[in-house]
Design an enzyme around this catalytic site. Structure first.
Site, PDB file in Angstrom:
ATOM      1  N   THR A   1     -79.692  33.950 -15.278  1.00  0.00           N
ATOM      2  CA  THR A   1     -80.761  33.780 -14.343  1.00  0.00           C
ATOM      3  C   THR A   1     -81.399  32.577 -13.758  1.00  0.00           C
ATOM      4  OG1 THR A   1     -81.594  36.030 -15.635  1.00  0.00           O
ATOM      5  CG2 THR A   1     -83.268  34.718 -14.148  1.00  0.00           C
TER       6      THR A   1
ATOM      7  N   VAL B   1     -82.584  47.533 -16.416  1.00  0.00           N
ATOM      8  CA  VAL B   1     -83.578  46.431 -15.928  1.00  0.00           C
ATOM      9  C   VAL B   1     -83.588  45.612 -17.189  1.00  0.00           C
ATOM     10  CG1 VAL B   1     -85.794  46.054 -14.944  1.00  0.00           C
ATOM     11  CG2 VAL B   1     -84.403  47.881 -14.306  1.00  0.00           C
ATOM     12  N   GLY B   2     -83.477  44.329 -16.506  1.00  0.00           N
ATOM     13  CA  GLY B   2     -83.620  43.140 -17.565  1.00  0.00           C
ATOM     14  C   GLY B   2     -85.396  42.858 -17.508  1.00  0.00           C
ATOM     15  N   ASP B   3     -85.363  41.498 -18.044  1.00  0.00           N
ATOM     16  CA  ASP B   3     -86.610  40.985 -18.061  1.00  0.00           C
ATOM     17  C   ASP B   3     -87.242  40.325 -16.884  1.00  0.00           C
ATOM     18  OD1 ASP B   3     -84.630  39.026 -18.502  1.00  0.00           O
ATOM     19  OD2 ASP B   3     -86.099  37.666 -19.001  1.00  0.00           O
TER      20      ASP B   3
ATOM     21  N   GLY C   1     -82.267  39.795 -21.910  1.00  0.00           N
ATOM     22  CA  GLY C   1     -83.649  40.174 -21.360  1.00  0.00           C
ATOM     23  C   GLY C   1     -84.196  41.182 -22.164  1.00  0.00           C
TER      24      GLY C   1
END
Ligand code: ASP
Length: 337
Positions: free
Chosen positions: A190, A219-221, A244
């Site tokens: 990221t 869905v990640g962080d 995440g």
């Protein structure tokens, strides 16, 4: 204005300094001069794009969006934007968020075929009553806002997915590529970017294709405000990279900012948040990477990670190349992730 070397030295010294009273923050509206910090080696390019905005007197919000857009498009990166690796089903889904120091924020998760998710996140913040839009709804909103649908999955990413399917092993904990850090720009994760403008206002953004080969819909962080990104003009901002799920479990970026509010330096706040991750899941923490980057209201910067290899870049008004990477410390300095 202190030069870059003085800034780094002062940051290092301040990392060990006594805790500051929280009242010290917020009073420093003039800030210590515009600056921007970003995760990983591609942070250098993102910072340069952000600096075009900051150096011309632009806002921190415009700067972080410009930096994130650079990472989304100008770089062929297997973990961010249009060159990202797809999920288990071969679909490329992107996550992004943006936040300013006044608590305004927007995010998109699992959006497909939109080149600049960070700008859609900003549109969510500015043009919708919501904070987070996901999947088909996020794409529908983007199209309504004038963004174009662009097929993003590259042949290289498709080939990597075909190769992965031979074993179908989802193992984010391995991250073998990180053994090459610093070095191979294709192998990082990221983009998290934090900026302070000349008025002392802060903003941050995050953009990613998330973990390769994730389950469709994961869905990640990065688009979760408080997990992958948090900014508060009274204190500072924090962003994260790595697996995440650990950041979400710990509301990690919010935690880093709250630790700074209590008087920790950015470095100490990141270190303590990492300690929390270890404390919660000691065994898992040996096998996943988690990295935090923070900047406080005074422009002091710090980063810390679970495992060695996390680097970040910063740029301020100092003339000359801003291509030096800063090695963040880590808990497990001997682990080869
Ligand atoms: N944090 C991102 C995610 O879990 C990926 C990364 O930074 O490595 O989606």
């Amino acid at each position: 204005m202190q030069n870059r070397r003085e800034f780094l030295r002062n940051s290092a010294l301040l990392a060990g300094a006594a805790a500051l009273p929280s009242a010290a923050f917020g009073a420093n509206k003039a800030g210590g001069g515009a600056r921007v910090v970003s995760t990983w080696d591609f942070g250098i390019g993102a910072n340069a794009a952000a600096w075009k905005v900051l150096g011309a007197g632009g806002s921190a919000l415009d700067a972080v969006e410009a930096g994130a857009r650079w990472a989304e498009s100008d770089l062929c990166n297997s973990t961010v934007g249009h060159c990202g690796n797809p999920d288990r089903d071969g679909v490329l889904t992107l996550d992004a968020s943006i936040m300013d120091g006044d608590g305004r924020c927007g995010a998109v998760a699992a959006i497909e075929d939109i080149l600049h998710p960070v700008s859609v996140a900003r549109a969510v913040m500015e043009k919708s009553p919501h904070v987070l839009l996901v999947g088909a709804g996020a794409q529908q909103f983007a199209l309504e806002q004038g963004f174009e649908k662009t097929p993003l999955l590259t042949d290289t990413a498709k080939q990597a997915w075909e190769e992965w399917k031979k074993t179908s092993q989802y193992a984010p904990q391995i991250n073998v590529e990180r053994s090459k850090i610093p070095g191979n720009k294709e192998n990082h994760d990221t983009l998290g970017i934090l900026a302070m403008d000349a008025n002392g206002n802060l903003a941050g953004a995050c953009t990613t294709s998330g973990m390769a080969w994730k389950l469709h819909g994961r869905v990640g962080d990065s688009p979760i405000v408080g997990a992958g990104l948090y900014v508060d003009n009274e204190v500072g901002g924090a962003t994260a990279s790595g697996v995440g799920e650990e950041m979400i479990r710990n509301a990690a970026s919010f935690l880093v900012v709250e630790l700074m509010r209590q008087g920790r330096t950015p470095l100490d706040a990141c270190r303590e948040a990492i300690a929390r991750v270890v404390h919660k899941r000691p065994q898992a923490s040996k096998e996943v990477q988690v990295c935090f980057l923070a900047m406080n209201k005074r422009g002091e910067v710090g980063g810390f990670a679970l495992h060695k290899g996390f680097v970040y870049a910063m740029q301020d008004a100092t003339p000359g190349p801003h291509d030096k990477l800063i090695d963040a410390g880590s808990v497990y300095s001997t682990t080869q992730i």
